[in-house]
Motif scaffolding. Structure first.
Motif, PDB file in Angstrom:
ATOM      1  N   ILE A 143       0.757  -1.147  -0.076  1.00 41.35           N
ATOM      2  CA  ILE A 143      -0.078  -0.036   0.003  1.00 41.35           C
ATOM      3  C   ILE A 143       1.100   1.180  -0.099  1.00 41.35           C
ATOM      4  O   ILE A 143       0.481   2.287  -0.708  1.00 41.35           O
ATOM      5  N   ALA A 144       1.921   1.071   0.795  1.00 42.38           N
ATOM      6  CA  ALA A 144       2.733   2.164   0.778  1.00 42.38           C
ATOM      7  C   ALA A 144       3.465   2.556  -0.579  1.00 42.38           C
ATOM      8  O   ALA A 144       3.532   3.790  -0.946  1.00 42.38           O
ATOM      9  N   SER A 145       3.717   1.670  -1.225  1.00 39.76           N
ATOM     10  CA  SER A 145       4.247   1.648  -2.616  1.00 39.76           C
ATOM     11  C   SER A 145       3.462   2.270  -3.436  1.00 39.76           C
ATOM     12  O   SER A 145       3.917   2.979  -4.345  1.00 39.76           O
ATOM     13  N   ASP A 146       2.305   2.012  -3.597  1.00 44.22           N
ATOM     14  CA  ASP A 146       0.966   2.310  -4.322  1.00 44.22           C
ATOM     15  C   ASP A 146       0.922   3.831  -3.893  1.00 44.22           C
ATOM     16  O   ASP A 146       0.671   4.574  -4.903  1.00 44.22           O
ATOM     17  N   ARG A 147       1.093   4.252  -2.775  1.00 36.98           N
ATOM     18  CA  ARG A 147       1.024   5.913  -2.531  1.00 36.98           C
ATOM     19  C   ARG A 147       2.042   6.489  -2.799  1.00 36.98           C
ATOM     20  O   ARG A 147       2.193   7.886  -2.640  1.00 36.98           O
ATOM     21  N   GLY A 148       3.171   5.974  -3.214  1.00 37.60           N
ATOM     22  CA  GLY A 148       4.753   6.601  -3.642  1.00 37.60           C
ATOM     23  C   GLY A 148       5.486   6.894  -2.583  1.00 37.60           C
ATOM     24  O   GLY A 148       6.397   8.106  -2.669  1.00 37.60           O
ATOM     25  N   TRP A 149       5.191   6.402  -1.507  1.00 36.45           N
ATOM     26  CA  TRP A 149       5.958   6.604  -0.360  1.00 36.45           C
ATOM     27  C   TRP A 149       7.316   5.996  -0.496  1.00 36.45           C
ATOM     28  O   TRP A 149       7.718   5.008  -0.756  1.00 36.45           O
ATOM     29  N   ALA A 150       8.683   6.813  -0.375  1.00 38.32           N
ATOM     30  CA  ALA A 150       9.864   6.334  -0.746  1.00 38.32           C
ATOM     31  C   ALA A 150      10.471   5.492   0.740  1.00 38.32           C
ATOM     32  O   ALA A 150      10.780   6.488   1.954  1.00 38.32           O
ATOM     33  N   LEU A 151      10.481   4.280   0.858  1.00 36.54           N
ATOM     34  CA  LEU A 151      11.279   3.672   1.946  1.00 36.54           C
ATOM     35  C   LEU A 151      12.243   2.958   1.625  1.00 36.54           C
ATOM     36  O   LEU A 151      12.187   2.535   0.247  1.00 36.54           O
ATOM     37  N   PRO A 152      13.057   2.277   2.582  1.00 40.01           N
ATOM     38  CA  PRO A 152      14.391   1.649   2.007  1.00 40.01           C
ATOM     39  C   PRO A 152      14.033   0.360   1.187  1.00 40.01           C
ATOM     40  O   PRO A 152      13.008  -0.117   1.455  1.00 40.01           O
ATOM     41  N   PRO A 153      14.809   0.101   0.052  1.00 40.55           N
ATOM     42  CA  PRO A 153      14.459  -1.074  -0.745  1.00 40.55           C
ATOM     43  C   PRO A 153      14.471  -2.272  -0.050  1.00 40.55           C
ATOM     44  O   PRO A 153      13.962  -3.456  -0.531  1.00 40.55           O
ATOM     45  N   ASP A 154      15.499  -2.545   0.990  1.00 46.35           N
ATOM     46  CA  ASP A 154      15.960  -3.573   1.498  1.00 46.35           C
ATOM     47  C   ASP A 154      15.148  -4.157   2.799  1.00 46.35           C
ATOM     48  O   ASP A 154      15.494  -5.010   3.488  1.00 46.35           O
ATOM     49  N   LEU A 155      13.912  -3.400   2.834  1.00 43.12           N
ATOM     50  CA  LEU A 155      13.005  -3.915   4.063  1.00 43.12           C
ATOM     51  C   LEU A 155      12.584  -5.248   4.157  1.00 43.12           C
ATOM     52  O   LEU A 155      12.520  -5.885   5.135  1.00 43.12           O
ATOM     53  N   PRO A 156      12.176  -5.903   2.877  1.00 42.06           N
ATOM     54  CA  PRO A 156      11.812  -7.285   2.966  1.00 42.06           C
ATOM     55  C   PRO A 156      12.919  -8.284   3.508  1.00 42.06           C
ATOM     56  O   PRO A 156      12.774  -9.384   4.113  1.00 42.06           O
ATOM     57  N   ALA A 157      14.069  -7.790   2.933  1.00 42.07           N
ATOM     58  CA  ALA A 157      15.283  -8.640   3.428  1.00 42.07           C
ATOM     59  C   ALA A 157      15.372  -8.621   4.961  1.00 42.07           C
ATOM     60  O   ALA A 157      15.618  -9.606   5.584  1.00 42.07           O
ATOM     61  N   ALA A 158      15.157  -7.397   5.460  1.00 41.41           N
ATOM     62  CA  ALA A 158      15.474  -7.198   7.025  1.00 41.41           C
ATOM     63  C   ALA A 158      14.289  -8.070   7.609  1.00 41.41           C
ATOM     64  O   ALA A 158      14.330  -8.351   8.785  1.00 41.41           O
TER      65      ALA A 158
END
Length: 406
Positions: free
Chosen positions: A235-250
């Motif tokens: 949902i955050a990605s659909d809203r265009g929010w810039a979050l670190p790309p490595d969160l899934p790995a974390a």
């Protein structure tokens, strides 16, 4: 939360007037129109220093509340200036001089000299000092489930470390609670024993939650957290929010570590235990915990770790958890909670501390993702951005903290 912070993440002024129009109409029993800016009607002013709204007729009870809400600070170097500013800016002439026209109400609300409007994260409070009651409205457009959770906890017959609600309407999105004579923990006068109040808070909350404890399998519980966090990140990605790309790995690393606990203890929790949600009463030694909208079942240690490690103060939670993992010291907050944390948690081995820390980070990140993506925020909230920075640190300066052989 300060108004300027809310304005950065949401259409705050638009939401505020819509909420007040709906809430006041229901409260007063007749249609009430709230319009932004100066106009025909009762004019309300924003008080920037206090992040609150009142009319030019603000009476003694309103001014006293504003003064006490900002009079003291845990930062000792700022204390003299803070006291002076709160005393000065809460005087009638200063309020009228500093106030900025914000919105008008028509028809006028009676007895406006005894009313104060205080907007919050998901709700808007109207303090009615004549009735010693505060009415709390859900913000228009916001998720109604948190308010329903709070009503379920505080509106029932079971007592707890909170003031019971005096009235509520889940469907209409409001509840009423008494105005208690006290101040929140960070605003406690320096001659009061803040560490003792913090310990009483944690002991009362632990006693309330203890009957709800149960054992659960760590694996399915952890995977449920990852699924919720992943859905929120989409949902955050659909809203265009810039979050670190490595969160899934974390998240995957935390899940692997936390699942190693095998069995965990879960219980009812407050969910947002921070000093600002602890009201210390002016008389005696009683404390009351506020704002239960995030209450739900979590790991039994969630509230303790959130409070003791200052989990709502911005980025840095991973750094503080890393100290606990490596040294066993759990006393980041300025309330001398180390001995109490040892009493409540025992002295887990390092591998257990690591797994408990991984579980806490998963629960906490899911907390931020849930509340951020279920509400109409137009920009990434500061809390979610800060916690995302923390998790990104697991692949940089804390690389390996939750991995095997570290």
């Amino acid at each position: 939360m300060r108004i300027e912070q809310m304005r950065r993440r949401e259409r705050f002024d638009e939401v505020l007037v819509a909420t007040l129009g709906r809430g006041l109409s229901d409260w007063l029993g007749h249609p009430v129109e709230v319009t932004p800016g100066s106009g025909a009607g009762q004019l309300w002013y924003l008080q920037p220093f206090f992040s609150a709204y009142c009319t030019a007729r603000a009476g003694a009870a309103v001014r006293r509340f504003l003064r006490d809400s900002m009079r003291f600070t845990p930062r000792r170097r700022r204390l003299p200036a803070q006291m002076a500013a709160a005393e000065l800016l809460s005087l009638g002439p200063a309020l009228r001089a500093a106030g900025r026209p914000a919105f008008t109400v028509a028809p006028s609300i009676p007895a406006d000299d005894t009313l104060l409007i205080l907007p919050g994260n998901q709700r808007v409070r109207i303090f009615d000092f004549a009735r010693a009651t505060s009415r709390v409205f859900l913000k228009t457009g916001f998720d109604d489930r948190p308010l329903a959770r709070e009503i379920a906890v505080r509106g029932g017959p079971a007592p707890g470390p909170f003031p019971p609600l005096t009235a509520f309407d889940t469907t209409a999105g409001w509840f009423e609670e008494p105005i208690l004579d006290g101040v929140v923990l960070p605003r406690l006068p320096p001659w009061r024993d803040a560490p003792a109040a913090a310990r009483r808070t944690l002991l009362a909350l632990t006693a309330w939650a203890r009957p709800t404890r149960r054992a659960a399998n760590a694996g399915p519980y952890v995977q449920g957290l990852v699924a919720r966090a992943t859905a929120g990140l989409a949902i955050a990605s659909d809203r265009g929010w810039a979050l670190p790309p490595d969160l899934p790995a974390a998240l995957a690393a935390l899940a692997d570590c936390a699942a190693g606990l095998g069995r965990i203890t879960v219980a009812a929790t407050h969910g947002d235990l921070q000093p600002g949600n602890v009201l210390v009463l002016s008389r005696g030694h009683d404390v009351s915990i506020l704002d239960w909208e995030h209450s739900r079942e979590r790991s039994f240690a969630y509230d303790l770790l959130t409070f003791a490690l200052e989990g709502r103060t911005g980025p840095g939670l991973v750094d503080r958890l890393a100290v606990w993992v490596r040294t066993g010291a759990l006393d980041a907050a300025p309330y001398d909670l180390g001995p109490l944390a040892h009493e409540l948690l025992g002295a887990p081995e390092r591998d257990v501390r690591r797994a408990l820390s991984a579980l806490h980070l998963l629960e906490d990140f899911t907390w931020f993702v849930d509340q951020s993506t279920s509400n109409p925020f137009v920009a990434v909230p500061e809390g979610l951005a800060g916690r995302a920075q923390d998790l990104a640190a697991l692949t940089t300066r804390h690389r390996g903290l939750f991995g095997a052989g570290t």
